[in-house]
Design an enzyme around this catalytic site. Structure first.
Site, PDB file in Angstrom:
ATOM      1  N   ASP A 107       0.842  -1.200   0.000  1.00  0.00           N
ATOM      2  CA  ASP A 107       0.000   0.000   0.000  1.00  0.00           C
ATOM      3  C   ASP A 107       0.872   1.243   0.000  1.00  0.00           C
ATOM      4  O   ASP A 107       2.033   1.195   0.431  1.00  0.00           O
ATOM      5  CB  ASP A 107      -0.875   0.040   1.273  1.00  0.00           C
ATOM      6  CG  ASP A 107      -1.849  -1.117   1.334  1.00  0.00           C
ATOM      7  OD1 ASP A 107      -2.159  -1.695   0.269  1.00  0.00           O
ATOM      8  OD2 ASP A 107      -2.292  -1.435   2.457  1.00  0.00           O
TER       9      ASP A 107
HETATM   10  N1  URA Z   1      -1.332  -5.855   3.974  1.00  0.00           N
HETATM   11  C1  URA Z   1      -1.765  -4.577   3.998  1.00  0.00           C
HETATM   12  O1  URA Z   1      -2.760  -4.265   4.638  1.00  0.00           O
HETATM   13  N2  URA Z   1      -1.063  -3.656   3.322  1.00  0.00           N
HETATM   14  C2  URA Z   1       0.072  -3.941   2.623  1.00  0.00           C
HETATM   15  O2  URA Z   1       0.673  -3.044   2.033  1.00  0.00           O
HETATM   16  C3  URA Z   1       0.503  -5.274   2.599  1.00  0.00           C
HETATM   17  C4  URA Z   1      -0.211  -6.217   3.280  1.00  0.00           C
END
Ligand code: URA
Length: 248
Positions: A107
């Site tokens: 993310d």
């Molecule tokens: N899980 C999440 O919530 N975000 C990420 O970036 C990776 C795994």
């Protein structure tokens, strides 16, 4: 099998300059192939067999490139974005010429280990949902994470869309007003770590990926920095079938 490529294309792909700069270099006798001065920038060479020197620098040829990045928050895991900076924008000049793409996504606000490569097969093996490659995250969570949460995660929890996750290993490093944890997942659903904690009524404040299969993030890399994998690190990713749990 013969594996030849145009000399000017090869050198420009490996960051020796633009095609026209390379043409000039060749014309000025600054490029040698196995010790012989190259006569023509459009000639074909086999980079796996020949020693190519341009402007005094020897070409370090590799078919595929594998880069470990410590992704910072605020950049997207993509090769292009109309508005936002991408992880590819962070690559230094000597790696930017390889058409690397991120093998997987983090993310925008997640930091940590991201692999960039031009090896589609390896990326596929790491990302295939069938392979269940283990990924380890460090998560700072608001509120107390408890042994009940550990038990719930080990059974699998039901996410907001009704999906029940695979069993996941939750490790409590320190529990308190804010809890430090590590979580090992064998699948990669959208926002999975954040949604798993939401499923037990908790909010992730900070998230960082620290390991993919046997490959650990090099903690000497500051956020935004990257480097090529060592041969040993590459072997860790290629060697296993991706389905094993790494040591905790
Ligand atoms: N899980 C999440 O919530 N975000 C990420 O970036 C990776 C795994």
């Amino acid at each position: 099998m013969k594996n030849t490529v145009r000399l000017d294309k090869l050198l420009s792909n490996f960051g020796f300059g633009s095609r026209s700069e390379i043409k000039k270099m060749v014309r000025n006798g600054l490029v040698t192939i196995d010790g012989e001065v190259a006569g023509d920038p459009s000639m074909h060479v086999d980079p796996e067999k020949s020693v190519i020197v341009a402007n005094g620098r020897t070409l370090n040829y590799r078919k595929f490139v594998y880069v470990m990045m410590n992704k910072p928050a605020g950049v997207v895991s993509a090769t292009y974005d109309a508005r936002l900076r991408t992880v590819v924008d962070l690559l230094p000049e000597e790696l930017a010429c390889f058409d690397l793409f991120p093998a997987g996504r983090l993310d925008i606000d997640t930091e940590g280990l991201l692999l960039l490569t031009n090896d589609g097969q390896l990326a596929h093996n790491l990302l295939s949902p069938k392979k269940h490659v283990a990924k380890r995250y460090y998560a700072l969570v608001a509120g107390q994470v408890t042994e009940d949460d550990v038990a719930a995660f080990s059974e699998g929890v039901v996410l907001d869309d009704g999906y029940k996750t695979m069993p996941a290993e939750l490790i409590i490093i320190r529990s308190g007003l804010r809890s430090e944890t590590e979580l090992v997942l064998h699948e990669g659903k959208y926002h999975q770590v954040k949604r798993m904690f939401e499923a037990v009524g908790k909010k992730v404040l900070y998230l960082k990926r620290i390991q993919i299969d046997g490959l650990r993030l090099d903690e000497t890399l500051a956020p935004g920095e990257c480097r090529e994998l060592t041969p040993e690190e590459l072997e860790l990713l290629k060697g296993g079938d991706g389905s094993h749990l790494f040591d905790t």
